[in-house]
Design a protein around this motif. Structure first.
Motif, mmCIF file in Angstrom:
data_model
loop_
_atom_site.group_PDB
_atom_site.id
_atom_site.type_symbol
_atom_site.label_atom_id
_atom_site.label_comp_id
_atom_site.label_asym_id
_atom_site.label_seq_id
_atom_site.Cartn_x
_atom_site.Cartn_y
_atom_site.Cartn_z
ATOM 1 N N GLU A 183 0.854 -1.190 0.000
ATOM 2 C CA GLU A 183 0.000 0.000 0.000
ATOM 3 C C GLU A 183 0.888 1.238 0.000
ATOM 4 O OE1 GLU A 183 -3.396 0.192 2.497
ATOM 5 O OE2 GLU A 183 -3.712 -1.980 2.500
ATOM 6 N N LYS A 184 1.538 1.466 -1.127
ATOM 7 C CA LYS A 184 2.551 2.524 -1.225
ATOM 8 C C LYS A 184 1.954 3.926 -1.158
ATOM 9 C CE LYS A 184 5.526 -0.454 -4.057
ATOM 10 N NZ LYS A 184 6.334 -0.883 -2.914
ATOM 11 N N GLU A 185 0.699 4.087 -1.537
ATOM 12 C CA GLU A 185 0.077 5.410 -1.561
ATOM 13 C C GLU A 185 -0.724 5.705 -0.299
ATOM 14 O OE1 GLU A 185 0.908 7.316 -4.065
ATOM 15 O OE2 GLU A 185 2.017 5.622 -4.906
ATOM 16 N N LEU A 186 -0.587 4.872 0.701
ATOM 17 C CA LEU A 186 -1.358 5.043 1.931
ATOM 18 C C LEU A 186 -1.024 6.370 2.617
ATOM 19 C CD1 LEU A 186 -3.280 3.606 4.014
ATOM 20 C CD2 LEU A 186 -1.187 2.876 5.179
ATOM 21 N N VAL A 187 -2.047 7.090 3.047
ATOM 22 C CA VAL A 187 -1.864 8.339 3.777
ATOM 23 C C VAL A 187 -1.890 8.017 5.276
ATOM 24 C CG1 VAL A 187 -2.787 10.630 4.265
ATOM 25 C CG2 VAL A 187 -2.948 9.678 1.945
ATOM 26 N N ILE A 188 -0.791 8.307 5.951
ATOM 27 C CA ILE A 188 -0.681 8.047 7.382
ATOM 28 C C ILE A 188 -1.329 9.191 8.155
ATOM 29 C CG2 ILE A 188 0.922 7.576 9.281
ATOM 30 C CD1 ILE A 188 0.909 5.461 7.085
ATOM 31 N N PRO A 189 -2.158 8.894 9.160
ATOM 32 C CA PRO A 189 -2.788 9.972 9.948
ATOM 33 C C PRO A 189 -1.739 10.907 10.556
ATOM 34 C CG PRO A 189 -3.818 7.865 10.442
ATOM 35 C CD PRO A 189 -2.631 7.563 9.571
ATOM 36 N N SER A 190 -2.077 12.166 10.627
ATOM 37 C CA SER A 190 -1.170 13.175 11.160
ATOM 38 C C SER A 190 -0.750 12.837 12.588
ATOM 39 C CB SER A 190 -1.859 14.542 11.137
ATOM 40 O OG SER A 190 -1.040 15.528 11.710
ATOM 41 N N GLY A 191 0.549 12.964 12.847
ATOM 42 C CA GLY A 191 1.077 12.725 14.181
ATOM 43 C C GLY A 191 1.441 11.290 14.470
ATOM 44 N N MET A 192 1.210 10.387 13.509
ATOM 45 C CA MET A 192 1.529 8.976 13.717
ATOM 46 C C MET A 192 2.733 8.576 12.861
ATOM 47 S SD MET A 192 -2.165 7.071 14.085
ATOM 48 C CE MET A 192 -1.491 5.814 15.173
ATOM 49 N N LEU A 193 3.446 7.547 13.316
ATOM 50 C CA LEU A 193 4.612 7.042 12.597
ATOM 51 C C LEU A 193 4.269 5.735 11.899
ATOM 52 C CD1 LEU A 193 7.363 7.552 15.337
ATOM 53 C CD2 LEU A 193 6.856 9.044 13.400
ATOM 54 N N PRO A 194 4.628 5.601 10.623
ATOM 55 C CA PRO A 194 4.330 4.344 9.927
ATOM 56 C C PRO A 194 5.333 3.256 10.269
ATOM 57 C CG PRO A 194 5.473 5.846 8.453
ATOM 58 C CD PRO A 194 5.258 6.594 9.743
ATOM 59 N N ILE A 195 4.861 2.027 10.334
ATOM 60 C CA ILE A 195 5.729 0.859 10.353
ATOM 61 C C ILE A 195 5.392 0.039 9.120
ATOM 62 C CG2 ILE A 195 6.282 -1.317 11.494
ATOM 63 C CD1 ILE A 195 5.996 -0.010 14.149
ATOM 64 N N LEU A 196 6.321 0.017 8.181
ATOM 65 C CA LEU A 196 6.142 -0.767 6.959
ATOM 66 C C LEU A 196 6.320 -2.238 7.284
ATOM 67 C CD1 LEU A 196 8.144 1.501 4.543
ATOM 68 C CD2 LEU A 196 5.799 0.768 4.142
ATOM 69 N N MET A 197 5.454 -3.085 6.747
ATOM 70 C CA MET A 197 5.491 -4.476 7.150
ATOM 71 C C MET A 197 5.253 -5.419 5.980
ATOM 72 S SD MET A 197 5.925 -6.598 9.621
ATOM 73 C CE MET A 197 5.857 -5.500 11.027
ATOM 74 N N GLU A 198 6.139 -6.391 5.866
ATOM 75 C CA GLU A 198 5.952 -7.559 5.018
ATOM 76 C C GLU A 198 6.066 -8.748 5.963
ATOM 77 O OE1 GLU A 198 4.959 -10.026 2.919
ATOM 78 O OE2 GLU A 198 5.490 -8.577 1.362
ATOM 79 N N PRO A 199 4.938 -9.300 6.429
ATOM 80 C CA PRO A 199 4.979 -10.267 7.525
ATOM 81 C C PRO A 199 5.672 -11.582 7.203
ATOM 82 C CG PRO A 199 2.772 -10.108 6.625
ATOM 83 C CD PRO A 199 3.573 -9.005 5.997
ATOM 84 N N GLY A 200 5.579 -12.020 5.942
ATOM 85 C CA GLY A 200 6.214 -13.290 5.623
ATOM 86 C C GLY A 200 5.684 -14.403 6.508
ATOM 87 N N GLN A 201 6.576 -15.277 7.008
ATOM 88 C CA GLN A 201 6.156 -16.418 7.816
ATOM 89 C C GLN A 201 6.523 -16.231 9.293
ATOM 90 O OE1 GLN A 201 6.960 -20.348 6.035
ATOM 91 N NE2 GLN A 201 7.694 -19.255 4.256
ATOM 92 N N ALA A 202 6.539 -15.001 9.772
ATOM 93 C CA ALA A 202 6.915 -14.742 11.162
ATOM 94 C C ALA A 202 5.747 -14.101 11.902
ATOM 95 C CB ALA A 202 8.137 -13.836 11.223
#
Length: 270
Positions: free
Chosen positions: A82-101
């Motif tokens: 979701e590369k175009e996702l708009v993060i709510p103001s004041g919050m920090l994004p954590i990019l995630m590819e969960p894989g098998q963990a």
């Protein structure tokens, strides 16, 4: 044990009925699998049904269920696709590819651990000097949250090599470069930490309790998650016996997270 490629377990809270779904290769045969299941589970104890499931691209299908959303007051989960996702103001994004963990940020136990970490870190004015270890790091999400919250001395451990690989990939995605990764068991560490986070199951917490205490400085804080609400009294007793005192706890759905403090120096058993 029967060779299922995947198993899920769901509890209906109204009827208390547990539904277990297991996926077997078609080559096992439907009738043969049914007979083996009846023998394995007990014909009189369990209602058993089988059906064919068309093979799908599960690596893509899981993305339907892995959605962006808030993890805590600070962090917002962002799937890598979701590369175009708009993060709510004041919050920090954590990019995630969960894989098998484990540790996508969607599970209540992960959210509880991160929320507890945020509260604990409010006690420390000089976060960059703290040493933290993330026990059973999985995807690395808790270690990443720690770095984004200002810590610079972070160790992430997991005995599963697949989890370590997934964690390293997620660290790179999020520009987290202050995290040391290791497959060492907790018992192999000797130098103490100021903070420890462990999001695993009760029995493993019980096994590691003495190592938790041994590796915390006096006044150090332990955050535990992966526990059900009804296990509250049991984990209190285990941690008290290990020389830990409860600070606070959180609940989310049927899950609970806890923070404990080490009040006295660790005394080695003879």
């Amino acid at each position: 044990e029967m060779g299922a490629g995947g198993v899920t377990e769901d509890l209906n809270r109204i009827t208390s009925v547990v539904t277990i779904k297991a996926y077997f290769p078609a080559k096992f045969g439907q009738k043969e699998t049914l007979v083996k299941l009846e023998r394995y589970l007990g014909k009189n104890k369990t209602k058993i049904a089988t059906r064919w499931v068309e093979e799908e691209n599960w690596a893509e299908r899981y993305k339907e269920f892995f959605k962006a959303g808030p993890i805590s007051k600070t962090f917002y989960l962002q799937p890598v696709w979701e590369k175009e996702l708009v993060i709510p103001s004041g919050m920090l994004p954590i990019l995630m590819e969960p894989g098998q963990a484990f540790g996508t940020g969607l599970h209540p136990s992960t959210k509880l651990a991160i929320r507890a970490l945020e509260q604990v870190l409010d006690l420390y004015p000089n976060r960059n000097k703290l040493k933290l270890i993330d026990v059973g790091t999985g995807t690395g999400i808790i270690a990443m949250a720690a770095e984004k919250l200002g810590l610079r001395k972070i160790t992430a451990i997991d005995i599963d090599p697949t989890s370590i690989q997934v964690a390293k990939e997620n660290f790179a995605l999020n520009g987290c470069h202050e995290i040391t990764v290791s497959t060492k068991a907790l018992s192999q560490f000797s130098k103490p930490f100021d903070l420890m986070v462990s999001n695993i199951l009760l029995e493993t917490h019980r096994q590691l309790a003495e190592h938790y205490r041994k590796l915390l400085v006096p006044g150090g804080i332990l955050i535990l998650s992966g526990l059900l609400g009804q296990q509250r009294d049991e984990i209190y007793e285990v941690m008290q016996q290990a020389g830990m005192q409860r600070l606070f706890d959180y609940s989310l759905q049927e899950w609970s997270g806890f923070a404990f403090v080490a009040r006295q120096p660790y005394t080695f058993r003879k």
